[in-house]
Motif scaffolding. Structure first.
Motif, short mmCIF file in Angstrom:
data_model
loop_
_atom_site.label_atom_id
_atom_site.label_comp_id
_atom_site.label_asym_id
_atom_site.label_seq_id
_atom_site.Cartn_x
_atom_site.Cartn_y
_atom_site.Cartn_z
N ALA A 23 -22.92 9.58 21.57
CA ALA A 23 -22.69 10.69 20.91
C ALA A 23 -23.44 11.94 20.32
CB ALA A 23 -21.39 11.30 19.98
N LEU A 24 -24.25 10.03 19.26
CA LEU A 24 -25.22 10.66 18.59
C LEU A 24 -27.05 10.81 19.76
CD1 LEU A 24 -27.12 10.94 15.81
CD2 LEU A 24 -27.50 8.21 16.19
N THR A 25 -27.00 10.40 20.45
CA THR A 25 -27.63 10.06 21.52
C THR A 25 -27.63 11.87 22.39
OG1 THR A 25 -27.23 8.14 22.38
CG2 THR A 25 -28.61 9.38 24.04
N CYS A 26 -26.55 12.77 22.59
CA CYS A 26 -25.75 13.90 23.05
C CYS A 26 -26.80 14.76 21.84
CB CYS A 26 -24.89 14.18 23.53
SG CYS A 26 -24.23 12.79 25.05
N ALA A 27 -26.28 14.50 20.83
CA ALA A 27 -27.07 14.93 19.72
C ALA A 27 -29.24 15.51 19.68
CB ALA A 27 -26.34 14.61 18.47
N SER A 54 -22.82 17.24 21.30
CA SER A 54 -24.26 17.81 21.34
C SER A 54 -24.55 19.11 21.06
CB SER A 54 -23.75 18.71 23.30
OG SER A 54 -23.53 17.13 23.91
N THR A 55 -22.72 19.24 20.77
CA THR A 55 -22.53 20.20 19.55
C THR A 55 -23.37 20.45 18.91
OG1 THR A 55 -20.43 21.10 21.23
CG2 THR A 55 -20.37 22.58 18.41
N GLY A 56 -22.97 19.08 17.93
CA GLY A 56 -23.01 19.49 16.04
C GLY A 56 -25.26 19.64 16.28
N GLY A 57 -25.59 18.82 17.01
CA GLY A 57 -27.05 18.63 17.62
C GLY A 57 -27.62 20.15 18.21
N MET A 58 -26.88 20.91 18.86
CA MET A 58 -27.32 21.97 18.80
C MET A 58 -27.12 22.99 17.35
SD MET A 58 -25.60 25.19 21.32
CE MET A 58 -24.64 25.16 20.94
N LEU A 59 -26.32 22.80 16.39
CA LEU A 59 -25.87 23.51 15.36
C LEU A 59 -26.93 23.26 14.05
CD1 LEU A 59 -22.12 23.89 15.54
CD2 LEU A 59 -23.82 25.40 15.73
N LEU A 60 -27.28 21.27 14.52
CA LEU A 60 -27.65 20.95 13.47
C LEU A 60 -29.50 21.31 13.34
CD1 LEU A 60 -26.00 18.21 12.07
CD2 LEU A 60 -26.02 20.32 11.07
N ALA A 61 -29.73 21.10 14.47
CA ALA A 61 -31.42 21.44 15.22
C ALA A 61 -32.35 22.24 14.19
CB ALA A 61 -31.59 21.21 16.32
N ARG A 62 -31.32 22.94 14.59
CA ARG A 62 -32.23 25.05 14.33
C ARG A 62 -31.89 24.82 12.28
NH1 ARG A 62 -28.37 27.22 18.03
NH2 ARG A 62 -29.39 27.96 19.65
N THR A 63 -31.23 24.26 11.82
CA THR A 63 -31.32 24.26 10.31
C THR A 63 -32.33 22.94 9.91
OG1 THR A 63 -29.32 25.58 10.41
CG2 THR A 63 -29.61 23.58 8.92
N VAL A 64 -31.88 22.19 10.52
CA VAL A 64 -33.42 21.31 10.26
C VAL A 64 -34.40 21.58 10.56
CG1 VAL A 64 -32.69 18.80 10.28
CG2 VAL A 64 -30.72 19.97 9.79
N GLY A 65 -34.40 21.52 11.26
CA GLY A 65 -35.49 22.14 12.28
C GLY A 65 -36.62 22.87 10.78
N GLY A 66 -35.84 24.22 11.01
CA GLY A 66 -36.24 25.36 10.74
C GLY A 66 -36.49 24.87 8.74
N THR A 67 -36.14 23.84 8.24
CA THR A 67 -35.51 23.53 6.73
C THR A 67 -37.22 22.60 6.90
OG1 THR A 67 -33.75 23.66 6.54
CG2 THR A 67 -35.02 22.60 4.39
N LEU A 68 -36.84 21.68 7.21
CA LEU A 68 -38.49 20.95 7.62
C LEU A 68 -39.88 20.97 7.40
CD1 LEU A 68 -37.01 17.98 9.89
CD2 LEU A 68 -37.42 17.90 7.02
N GLY A 69 -39.41 22.34 8.64
CA GLY A 69 -40.77 22.94 8.85
C GLY A 69 -41.01 23.67 7.91
N ALA A 70 -39.89 24.32 7.05
CA ALA A 70 -40.48 25.27 5.80
C ALA A 70 -40.96 24.77 4.65
CB ALA A 70 -39.50 26.03 5.29
N TRP A 71 -40.65 23.52 4.19
CA TRP A 71 -41.42 22.22 3.87
C TRP A 71 -42.10 21.80 3.78
CZ3 TRP A 71 -36.06 19.41 2.04
CH2 TRP A 71 -35.06 20.42 1.41
N LEU A 72 -42.29 20.94 4.90
CA LEU A 72 -43.83 19.85 5.38
C LEU A 72 -44.78 20.73 6.55
CD1 LEU A 72 -41.92 16.50 5.77
CD2 LEU A 72 -43.27 18.07 3.41
N GLY A 73 -44.16 22.00 7.22
CA GLY A 73 -45.00 22.06 8.19
C GLY A 73 -44.30 22.46 9.37
#
Length: 401
Positions: free
Chosen positions: A6-10, A132-151
């Motif tokens: 499941a983590l692999t799918c995410a 897969s659903t968790g990966g889709m939902l969290l990817a945008r949030t985590v990616g955007g947060t990391l990008g805002a903090w660290l580039g």
């Protein structure tokens, strides 16, 4: 093992979606326009579609463990290259490579279907779909947060580390599966089309998912237009906040999988189609705006998400039982039809919104659900004889090593 898969799918699905959240950061960091930076997202999605068509059928020829580990390692290399890209052309090329190689989620479902008994297949596929659903939902949030903090490079580098660690874990823990067949590559590439022509139950599953996913895509494509328009006057992040309600599907899909194991796919599909019709009715008051309209949008999209994802579990259980020797090709055919339906739904949704507003989109959703329901009420077609070998009913043979 199920949780690792499941983590692999995410992680695999997340690699496709997190670039959507950092397009403005990429544009600023590489001194280009947002429209040009959006090519990163397009390249990833095009590569992902190509990877589904070209690589997922290899699961019918190669053992899953080395195939998954190799693809994850290559995706990790692509993510590292993207994180270190000096200019936009290099980033776009790396993004296309990431898309092609990050198809792990589409290989995991056929693998898991062969590792578990038929009476547990729905529950396991439901858990994987939750990943897969968790990966889709969290990817945008985590990616955007990391990008805002660290580039903008940080999400790529963190994703690369996760993918490479996951590849090492799977190399040590995944059981070795015997490849079901040794078909030439041209035969494998033609396999999805052959199966669509010969397997009526695959066509039925593809029709259900294509129509429902088309309605799903139409609603979500037009939701931002509605929320940012004059009726609500909200910002674009409002659609993202509504989308977070879809996290409830992570809890519902395992339940749907267990129901499929007990009742079979058809009753679950029927309930899901009726759920989509109900969602279309619930969404209609959203056209009026205000607290009542916003509540209708939240409840309607939640019901639509649950119905679409639960129906996907039922469809997967149905078609993955057809040909244990060709599960990769079966999943390729199914996912290709689903994405084609989703693309058509987005196009139709925008036009329905332009002609009749939000109520037109709800009408389109109801029409598509009715098309799926009409096919379902006809019942299963007579199964055509299979000339490629007998159908197995139990788990595939595996060896530990």
């Amino acid at each position: 093992m199920v949780l690792i898969l499941a983590l692999t799918c995410a992680v695999g699905v997340g690699n496709v979606y997190f670039p959507q959240a950092i397009v403005p950061l990429v544009a600023a960091g590489l001194h280009t326009s947002p429209d040009a930076a959006a090519l990163v997202v397009t390249a990833t999605q095009v590569g992902y579609t190509a990877g589904i068509f070209l690589l997922v059928p290899l699961g019918d020829r190669l053992p899953y463990r080395p195939l998954l580990v190799t693809l994850l390692a290559l995706a990790g290399v692509g993510l590292l290259s993207a994180g270190c890209a000096p200019a936009l052309p290099a980033l776009v090329a790396a993004s296309a490579f990431i898309g092609v190689t990050t198809v792990a989620a589409q290989l995991v479902a056929p693998l898991a279907a062969g590792l578990v008994a038929a009476d547990r297949r729905g529950a396991v596929l439901g858990i994987l779909l939750s990943g897969s659903t968790g990966g889709m939902l969290l990817a945008r949030t985590v990616g955007g947060t990391l990008g805002a903090w660290l580039g903008w490079r940080a999400p790529y580098l963190v994703a690369a580390a996760l993918v490479l660690i996951l590849a090492a874990v799977l190399a040590c823990t995944l059981p070795v599966t015997a490849p079901p067949a040794r078909r030439p590559c041209p035969v494998l590439l033609a396999g999805p089309l052959h199966l669509l022509r010969t397997e009526s139950e695959l066509r039925r599953s593809c029709w259900y998912q294509a129509t429902v996913f088309a309605g799903f895509s139409a609603v979500w494509t037009c939701l931002t237009l509605l929320l940012t328009g004059p009726v609500y006057g909200l910002g674009a992040p409002a659609a993202g906040m509504v989308a977070l309600t879809g996290a409830a599907t992570m809890l519902c899909t395992p339940v749907a999988g267990r129901l499929v194991d007990r009742r079979g796919p058809d009753p679950v599909n029927l309930v899901c189609m009726l759920g989509v019709l109900l969602a279309a009715a619930v969404l209609v008051p959203g056209a009026g705006g205000g607290p009542v309209g916003l509540t209708a949008l939240v409840l309607g999209t939640l019901l639509l998400d649950v119905a679409m994802q639960a129906g996907m579990v039922a469809n997967q259980v149905r078609f993955l039982a057809l040909r244990p020797d060709a599960r990769g090709s079966l999943n390729t055919a199914y996912m290709t039809c689903a994405y084609l339906g989703g693309s058509a739904g987005s196009w139709l949704g925008v036009r329905a919104y332009g002609l009749a507003g939000w109520r037109g989109v709800c009408g389109l959703l109801a029409l598509l659900a009715t098309l799926a329901l009409a096919r379902h009420l006809r019942g299963p077609s007579r199964r055509e004889p299979c000339s490629d070998g007998a159908r197995a009913t139990g788990p595939d043979t595996i060896t530990r090593g």
